[in-house]
Design a protein around this motif. Structure first.
Motif, PDB file in Angstrom:
ATOM      1  N   MET A  18       0.823  -1.212   0.000  1.00 16.22           N
ATOM      2  CA  MET A  18       0.000   0.000   0.000  1.00 16.22           C
ATOM      3  C   MET A  18       0.852   1.255   0.000  1.00 16.22           C
ATOM      4  O   MET A  18       1.894   1.307   0.631  1.00 16.22           O
ATOM      5  N   HIS A  19       0.350   2.267  -0.685  1.00 18.52           N
ATOM      6  CA  HIS A  19       1.124   3.492  -0.835  1.00 18.52           C
ATOM      7  C   HIS A  19       0.869   4.446   0.320  1.00 18.52           C
ATOM      8  O   HIS A  19       0.292   5.507   0.150  1.00 18.52           O
ATOM      9  N   VAL A  20       1.305   4.047   1.484  1.00 17.38           N
ATOM     10  CA  VAL A  20       1.112   4.851   2.679  1.00 17.38           C
ATOM     11  C   VAL A  20       2.482   5.182   3.250  1.00 17.38           C
ATOM     12  O   VAL A  20       3.317   4.304   3.386  1.00 17.38           O
ATOM     13  N   PRO A  21       2.727   6.461   3.583  1.00 17.51           N
ATOM     14  CA  PRO A  21       4.030   6.775   4.172  1.00 17.51           C
ATOM     15  C   PRO A  21       4.221   6.007   5.492  1.00 17.51           C
ATOM     16  O   PRO A  21       3.263   5.752   6.216  1.00 17.51           O
ATOM     17  N   GLU A  22       5.476   5.689   5.760  1.00 15.74           N
ATOM     18  CA  GLU A  22       5.848   4.878   6.917  1.00 15.74           C
ATOM     19  C   GLU A  22       5.198   5.328   8.245  1.00 15.74           C
ATOM     20  O   GLU A  22       4.618   4.491   8.955  1.00 15.74           O
ATOM     21  N   PRO A  23       5.258   6.621   8.610  1.00 13.30           N
ATOM     22  CA  PRO A  23       4.658   7.012   9.905  1.00 13.30           C
ATOM     23  C   PRO A  23       3.161   6.709   9.961  1.00 13.30           C
ATOM     24  O   PRO A  23       2.644   6.272  10.990  1.00 13.30           O
ATOM     25  N   LEU A  24       2.477   6.916   8.855  1.00 12.99           N
ATOM     26  CA  LEU A  24       1.050   6.662   8.798  1.00 12.99           C
ATOM     27  C   LEU A  24       0.781   5.159   8.912  1.00 12.99           C
ATOM     28  O   LEU A  24      -0.146   4.732   9.606  1.00 12.99           O
TER      29      LEU A  24
ATOM     30  N   ARG B 280       2.561   3.020  10.481  1.00  7.42           N
ATOM     31  CA  ARG B 280       2.781   2.604  11.878  1.00  7.42           C
ATOM     32  C   ARG B 280       1.573   2.974  12.748  1.00  7.42           C
ATOM     33  O   ARG B 280       1.197   2.213  13.637  1.00  7.42           O
ATOM     34  N   LEU B 281       0.978   4.138  12.485  1.00  4.08           N
ATOM     35  CA  LEU B 281      -0.184   4.539  13.274  1.00  4.08           C
ATOM     36  C   LEU B 281      -1.385   3.635  12.971  1.00  4.08           C
ATOM     37  O   LEU B 281      -2.111   3.227  13.875  1.00  4.08           O
TER      38      LEU B 281
ATOM     39  N   SER C   9      -0.884   0.558  14.903  1.00  9.07           N
ATOM     40  CA  SER C   9      -1.175   0.729  16.329  1.00  9.07           C
ATOM     41  C   SER C   9      -2.676   0.717  16.579  1.00  9.07           C
ATOM     42  O   SER C   9      -3.152   0.080  17.514  1.00  9.07           O
TER      43      SER C   9
ATOM     44  N   ALA D 155       3.793   7.015  17.286  1.00  9.85           N
ATOM     45  CA  ALA D 155       3.173   7.011  15.955  1.00  9.85           C
ATOM     46  C   ALA D 155       2.244   8.209  15.788  1.00  9.85           C
ATOM     47  O   ALA D 155       2.229   8.853  14.736  1.00  9.85           O
TER      48      ALA D 155
ATOM     49  N   VAL E 135       3.156  11.008  13.010  1.00  7.94           N
ATOM     50  CA  VAL E 135       2.237  11.215  11.889  1.00  7.94           C
ATOM     51  C   VAL E 135       1.945  12.703  11.747  1.00  7.94           C
ATOM     52  O   VAL E 135       2.006  13.267  10.663  1.00  7.94           O
TER      53      VAL E 135
ATOM     54  N   ASP F 186       5.763  11.457   3.535  1.00  7.24           N
ATOM     55  CA  ASP F 186       6.676  12.014   4.533  1.00  7.24           C
ATOM     56  C   ASP F 186       7.920  12.582   3.847  1.00  7.24           C
ATOM     57  O   ASP F 186       8.905  12.915   4.495  1.00  7.24           O
TER      58      ASP F 186
ATOM     59  N   ILE G 108       5.225   8.817  -3.069  1.00  4.50           N
ATOM     60  CA  ILE G 108       5.776   7.604  -3.671  1.00  4.50           C
ATOM     61  C   ILE G 108       5.205   7.346  -5.061  1.00  4.50           C
ATOM     62  O   ILE G 108       5.856   6.712  -5.904  1.00  4.50           O
TER      63      ILE G 108
END
Lengths: 202, 202
Positions: A1-7, A9-10, A13, B46, B50, B65, B70
């Motif tokens: 999926m094209h989601v930035p890493e910090p997002l 991770r959230l 969580s 997170a 974010v 980010d 991407i």
């Protein structure tokens, strides 16, 4: 999926929380993106503080950020009754009735052979110590009305037998607003068994 | 309610999230109490990260980010098509189809007179600039198929008219797996209007 890493991770969580699937987790994470900076920081702080500051009351096991909880330290409450519940949230459910004015004891679970939880993993020794030391006159067993809750209540009743206290169990019966037609047999049977003379009812 | 202050604050933070009522918020907060310290810290981090690190892509407005997202920086994607969507999560929905290989443009909303959102509050100038400067051949309008989405698509079609690009709108019709009997009239009408010769279908 094209989601930035910090997002990502959230989202992960959020999806670790009970009842929150991947779609909801994503919706919540995107919502956080649009939240005020201040609210997000408050949220993060609240998470860390809860984990750091909230612990079981040394007397009853209910949640507190002090040594003893707000109920145990409330001198106006009846110090002669203990209501035994499974979890801190059961204390809150009881408190919402605004009827009970005694103390609590939180077991932090129930006896469950399937999940490998025996009496020694619960806060039972602490309960017995309270009953032995204090001026307790009644112990109300308010574990859930299911197999594990019943088994735990029955175990506790046995353990409390040697002490000179009244041991009682919360009533089984029809829920208020319920319908006789839709009640299961076990509940209906218990409702009949637990019937009370008209004059005894409030 | 007899809840320690840190727990009350966490319950409040959870209940600010969309779709999470007071009871769920409490359940989640109690779950956090039982989570591993490490996982709670990851969660808190997170949230903060974010908010700090995720921002709109300077080209298309999708979340990233980095400076550019991407998708915009992926040389393998078709640089001649732009799919215009309302929100970053619509990009993710499109990407899940694994069919579209062009670029995106995220408006961050729709024109909504009721909510006081006009074209100038959306990322429309950026879209026009991309269409003017770049080698774009087609703009696919993929706003939601409701009143605001249609109005926004129609506004964009008008704005894009002067440029030498094909402007298209995603199809309306019956959802796959749907049932003719339960389709509303508007959808059915659009499905009829949008019918394609058998040979054209894939």
């Amino acid at each position: 999926m094209h989601v930035p890493e910090p997002l990502a991770r959230l989202i992960q969580s959020f999806s670790r929380l009970p009842g929150i699937g991947p779609k909801t987790a994503m919706r919540l994470a995107f919502f956080v993106l649009r939240m005020k900076q201040e609210d997000v920081h408050d949220f993060a702080k609240a998470l860390v503080h809860v984990k750091r500051d909230v612990r079981p009351c040394t007397q009853c096991g209910h949640v507190t950020d002090k040594e003893r909880c707000i109920i145990c330290t409330d001198g106006k409450r009846d110090q002669s009754v203990i209501c035994v519940v499974q979890e801190p949230k059961d204390v809150l459910a009881m408190e919402r009735t605004r009827e009970y004015n005694g103390l609590y004891h939180v077991l932090h679970g129930v006896i469950s052979p399937i999940e490998g939880i025996g009496p020694d993993q619960l806060h039972i020794p602490q309960l017995l110590r309270r009953v032995a030391e204090d001026t307790i006159q009644e112990v109300i067993l308010a574990t859930n009305p299911n197999v594990e809750g019943e088994a735990t209540a029955s175990y506790l009743a046995r353990m409390l037998h040697p002490f000179s206290v009244t041991v009682s169990r919360i009533a089984h019966g029809l829920p208020v607003g319920g319908d006789l037609e839709y009640a299961d047999e076990a509940t209906l049977m218990r409702a009949m068994e637990g019937r009370r003379a008209w004059g005894e009812r409030r």
